[in-house]
Design a protein around this motif. Structure first.
Motif, PDB file in Angstrom:
ATOM      1  N   TRP A 429       0.797  -1.218   0.000  1.00 38.80           N
ATOM      2  CA  TRP A 429       0.000   0.000   0.000  1.00 38.80           C
ATOM      3  C   TRP A 429       0.835   1.276   0.000  1.00 38.80           C
ATOM      4  CZ3 TRP A 429      -3.844   2.782  -1.225  1.00 38.80           C
ATOM      5  CH2 TRP A 429      -4.067   4.012  -0.597  1.00 38.80           C
ATOM      6  N   LYS A 430       1.836   1.345   0.841  1.00 39.00           N
ATOM      7  CA  LYS A 430       2.618   2.575   0.972  1.00 39.00           C
ATOM      8  C   LYS A 430       3.294   2.925  -0.351  1.00 39.00           C
ATOM      9  CE  LYS A 430       5.831   4.847   4.165  1.00 39.00           C
ATOM     10  NZ  LYS A 430       6.655   4.654   5.389  1.00 39.00           N
ATOM     11  N   VAL A 431       3.843   1.922  -1.031  1.00 36.85           N
ATOM     12  CA  VAL A 431       4.491   2.148  -2.323  1.00 36.85           C
ATOM     13  C   VAL A 431       3.451   2.478  -3.382  1.00 36.85           C
ATOM     14  CG1 VAL A 431       5.886   1.083  -4.144  1.00 36.85           C
ATOM     15  CG2 VAL A 431       6.434   0.657  -1.739  1.00 36.85           C
ATOM     16  N   PHE A 432       2.377   1.708  -3.406  1.00 37.44           N
ATOM     17  CA  PHE A 432       1.291   1.935  -4.363  1.00 37.44           C
ATOM     18  C   PHE A 432       0.744   3.353  -4.242  1.00 37.44           C
ATOM     19  CE2 PHE A 432      -3.340   2.036  -4.993  1.00 37.44           C
ATOM     20  CZ  PHE A 432      -3.446   1.631  -6.324  1.00 37.44           C
ATOM     21  N   ASN A 433       0.447   3.763  -3.021  1.00 37.49           N
ATOM     22  CA  ASN A 433      -0.118   5.093  -2.793  1.00 37.49           C
ATOM     23  C   ASN A 433       0.842   6.189  -3.250  1.00 37.49           C
ATOM     24  OD1 ASN A 433      -2.123   6.926  -1.697  1.00 37.49           O
ATOM     25  ND2 ASN A 433      -0.723   7.273   0.002  1.00 37.49           N
ATOM     26  N   GLN A 437      -0.026   8.761  -6.279  1.00 36.83           N
ATOM     27  CA  GLN A 437      -0.057  10.187  -5.976  1.00 36.83           C
ATOM     28  C   GLN A 437       0.934  10.968  -6.835  1.00 36.83           C
ATOM     29  OE1 GLN A 437      -2.131  11.804  -4.020  1.00 36.83           O
ATOM     30  NE2 GLN A 437      -3.071  10.216  -2.766  1.00 36.83           N
ATOM     31  N   SER A 438       2.053  10.332  -7.192  1.00 35.57           N
ATOM     32  CA  SER A 438       3.076  11.024  -7.981  1.00 35.57           C
ATOM     33  C   SER A 438       2.950  10.764  -9.485  1.00 35.57           C
ATOM     34  CB  SER A 438       4.473  10.612  -7.500  1.00 35.57           C
ATOM     35  OG  SER A 438       4.656   9.211  -7.602  1.00 35.57           O
ATOM     36  N   GLY A 439       1.903  10.049  -9.896  1.00 39.32           N
ATOM     37  CA  GLY A 439       1.656   9.831 -11.308  1.00 39.32           C
ATOM     38  C   GLY A 439       2.482   8.733 -11.946  1.00 39.32           C
ATOM     39  N   LYS A 440       3.049   7.838 -11.138  1.00 39.93           N
ATOM     40  CA  LYS A 440       3.892   6.770 -11.675  1.00 39.93           C
ATOM     41  C   LYS A 440       3.062   5.513 -11.923  1.00 39.93           C
ATOM     42  CE  LYS A 440       8.029   8.502  -9.325  1.00 39.93           C
ATOM     43  NZ  LYS A 440       9.073   8.230  -8.305  1.00 39.93           N
ATOM     44  N   GLY A 468      -4.562  18.570  -4.330  1.00 34.77           N
ATOM     45  CA  GLY A 468      -4.408  17.365  -3.529  1.00 34.77           C
ATOM     46  C   GLY A 468      -5.430  16.312  -3.905  1.00 34.77           C
ATOM     47  N   ASN A 469      -4.994  15.067  -4.034  1.00 35.21           N
ATOM     48  CA  ASN A 469      -5.815  13.904  -4.341  1.00 35.21           C
ATOM     49  C   ASN A 469      -6.304  13.828  -5.783  1.00 35.21           C
ATOM     50  OD1 ASN A 469      -5.772  12.580  -1.755  1.00 35.21           O
ATOM     51  ND2 ASN A 469      -7.146  14.164  -1.003  1.00 35.21           N
ATOM     52  N   ASN A 470      -5.859  14.743  -6.658  1.00 35.39           N
ATOM     53  CA  ASN A 470      -6.214  14.634  -8.079  1.00 35.39           C
ATOM     54  C   ASN A 470      -5.226  13.676  -8.746  1.00 35.39           C
ATOM     55  OD1 ASN A 470      -7.059  14.897 -10.708  1.00 35.39           O
ATOM     56  ND2 ASN A 470      -6.893  17.123 -10.779  1.00 35.39           N
ATOM     57  N   VAL A 471      -5.357  12.397  -8.434  1.00 34.61           N
ATOM     58  CA  VAL A 471      -4.405  11.397  -8.916  1.00 34.61           C
ATOM     59  C   VAL A 471      -4.565  11.107 -10.403  1.00 34.61           C
ATOM     60  CG1 VAL A 471      -4.147  10.312  -6.667  1.00 34.61           C
ATOM     61  CG2 VAL A 471      -5.969   9.531  -8.214  1.00 34.61           C
ATOM     62  N   ILE A 472      -5.685  11.524 -10.995  1.00 34.09           N
ATOM     63  CA  ILE A 472      -5.899  11.309 -12.429  1.00 34.09           C
ATOM     64  C   ILE A 472      -5.400  12.490 -13.254  1.00 34.09           C
ATOM     65  CG2 ILE A 472      -7.818   9.699 -12.159  1.00 34.09           C
ATOM     66  CD1 ILE A 472      -9.739  12.046 -12.438  1.00 34.09           C
ATOM     67  N   ARG A 473      -4.985  13.558 -12.584  1.00 36.20           N
ATOM     68  CA  ARG A 473      -4.482  14.775 -13.227  1.00 36.20           C
ATOM     69  C   ARG A 473      -5.516  15.363 -14.193  1.00 36.20           C
ATOM     70  NH1 ARG A 473      -1.552  13.052  -9.797  1.00 36.20           N
ATOM     71  NH2 ARG A 473       0.701  13.269  -9.658  1.00 36.20           N
TER      72      ARG A 473
END
Length: 548
Positions: A429-433, A437-440, A468-473
């Motif tokens: 989870w920590k890596v996934f999140n 969040q960083s668009g990777k 914040g939280n706009n992970v889809i950009r």
């Protein structure tokens, strides 16, 4: 108790997991309903400490109320910190650190009086200045709070965050040690509800200033909640004890809470069955589809109906998902009923919109599955991008049996319907999140649970491209303008129409493909009493006790 697992774990393995784990997969849940429990007297002649044994499926990334965006962190934070408001045993909102409050008739002015018996865990008084400090610190762009936008309701908050205003212009003011005043940018009837969210919690200034790592170690965390954090063995376990300085300690029954970080949900369920854990399923850990099916057959499955939505999210900055028609093709070709019936088995509704239907924006949804249209849209989208072959893309999910099965089902579905072969990858989870969040990522799974009970909570996270939280950009001017206008619209019907129009744009552009609305499964443990699942999801341990 009948076993619900297909495999068995040895006693030696179970012991090693209790004493220390090294990885922490999790399913995001954001932080729904209360768990109804009869209130009984906890008077007991026993002198043994009352200890609740719990688990989380991922290492909490932080204990900082201003930084946390994930459920694991927020559940731990709610043990150690407390805001102006909280909930009672029935999940109804009540005052917490606030002794009383008033608001203006137009909901633009809120006045809170701070209780004089509230103290920090080191004995310092909790004051209105601690709230003002925390809110302005969370709005400071240097803090990089993912939830800073929830503070934009305060006049001057968004301007300070965006660099066009100053901290002193943010209209939260401690007029004395026990009086806290807010002036809002527009009428906000749900503002009192917002004050129960972690971004609005107070912070102990002396502990935070000058120590950027304060929220990562037990020894440096000074809280004001019902429990103290005694120890934190990273990726292994956390231990909490009843706080002697908490203003309402008379209503805290547990002496200790011991929380193991357990990567595998089936392992956690086996430990629950063996009596090593006191709770089975949400919000402690996720139940696997196999376990849900068997528990359901026995008539013991409980599903908390918390407002939230699970979706496939697309990174709109990475080809081919820069193309709207390709995103639509992937969405229209998903058989949602198949996922719900064969994998989830919780009876949750399929989602054809982003905002939960319980919020009343558009119960009918904005689209339906259409396999032939999906094929057509895929061909048109590829032509627009000049593609003769569909490029390699990877679907990303955090570890968890349910999300794994969903990933595999979607992989098969897209191969069968669209003729596309996709790769699948997973991370703790920590890596996934962090990656999402960083668009990777290319595309993958995401779950959003309500922070407060209004459609704007689901829509405004995608208002600003770098918000914040706009992970889809997602970046759409018309969408942004509609939401900005909704903030100042005082007519409820007109405000609802503005948000409806915004969600319609979101579902037309399809930067995310809703799958189903949220339903959190667990098996009830009769000896755990007065444990509350927050109305919007998440754990609240303050009133919990264990019946002997």
């Amino acid at each position: 108790m009948k076993k619900w697992l297909l495999g068995l774990f040895s006693t030696a393995l179970l012991f090693s997991i209790v004493t220390g784990c090294s990885t922490t997969p999790s399913e995001k849940a954001q932080p729904a309903t209360t768990t109804p429990q009869p209130t009984k007297s906890t008077d007991t002649p026993s002198t043994e400490p009352m200890v609740l044994h719990w688990s989380v499926t991922g290492e909490p990334p932080t204990m900082d109320p201003g930084i946390a965006t994930d459920a694991s962190s927020m559940d731990m934070i709610n043990l150690v910190f407390e805001g102006l408001t909280t909930v009672d045993r029935q999940g109804q909102m009540i005052n917490a650190v606030a002794d009383s409050f008033t608001n203006s008739p137009d909901f633009t002015q809120f006045h809170f009086t701070i209780r004089k018996d509230a103290k920090w865990s080191n004995g310092d008084p909790v004051t209105a200045h601690d709230f003002e400090y925390a809110i302005k610190r969370n709005l400071d762009p240097k803090t990089a709070s993912g939830y800073a936008y929830q503070l934009f309701y305060i006049k001057g908050g968004e301007e300070f965050f965006n660099g066009t205003g100053k901290a002193e212009d943010v209209a939260v003011k401690a007029t004395d040690d026990y009086t806290l005043d807010f002036t809002l940018r527009s009428p906000t009837p749900w503002f009192r509800e917002l004050t129960s969210f972690t971004t609005y919690y107070p912070l102990h200034k002396k502990s935070v200033d000058g120590n950027p790592k304060w929220a990562g170690e037990a020894a440096s965390i000074v809280g004001n909640g019902p429990f103290l954090i005694d120890s934190w063995e990273h990726k292994a376990k956390l231990a909490f004890s009843k706080s002697p300085t908490y203003w309402d300690k008379a209503n805290v029954k547990l002496d200790k809470i011991e929380i193991a970080v357990i990567e595998d949900n089936n392992t956690a369920l086996s430990m629950f069955e063996n009596g090593d854990l006191d709770w089975g399923g949400y919000p402690s850990f996720g139940l696997s589809p196999d376990a849900i099916g068997q528990i359901k057959d026995e008539g013991k499955l409980v599903v908390a109906d918390n407002p939230g939505t699970k979706a496939v999210i697309f990174n709109t900055q990475k080809p081919p998902f820069t193309n709207k028609k390709i995103r639509q093709a992937f969405s229209y070709s998903i058989d949602r009923k198949l996922l719900i019936d064969n994998i989830l088995q919780t009876g949750v509704p399929a989602a054809y919109g982003w905002v939960p239907t319980s919020m009343g924006l558009n119960p009918d949804g904005y689209f339906k599955e259409d396999m032939e249209k999906a094929k057509q849209l895929l061909a048109e989208g590829m032509a627009e991008l000049g593609l003769k072959e569909f490029p390699k893309v990877t679907y990303y999910y955090d570890t968890g049996e349910t999300d794994k099965k969903i990933a595999q089902a979607l992989q098969d579905e897209w191969k069968k319907t669209l003729g596309i072969t996709i790769d699948i990858r997973t991370s703790e989870w920590k890596v996934f999140n962090t990656d999402v969040q960083s668009g990777k990522y290319d595309f993958g799974i995401w779950l959003w649970g309500a922070d407060f009970n209004d459609p704007i909570n689901f829509l405004e996270m995608y208002k600003d491209k770098d918000g914040g939280n706009n992970v889809i950009r997602f970046d759409n001017k018309e969408y942004r303008d509609l939401l900005n206008k909704s903030y100042y619209e005082t007519d409820p019907a007109k405000r609802k129409q503005l948000m409806f129009d915004a969600e319609k744009i979101l579902m037309e552009e399809m930067p995310l493909a809703p799958l189903h609305f949220r339903g959190n499964a667990y098996v009830k443990n009769d000896k755990v009493k007065d444990f509350v699942i927050f109305p919007l999801g998440g754990s609240y341990f303050k009133y919990a006790y264990i019946e002997k």
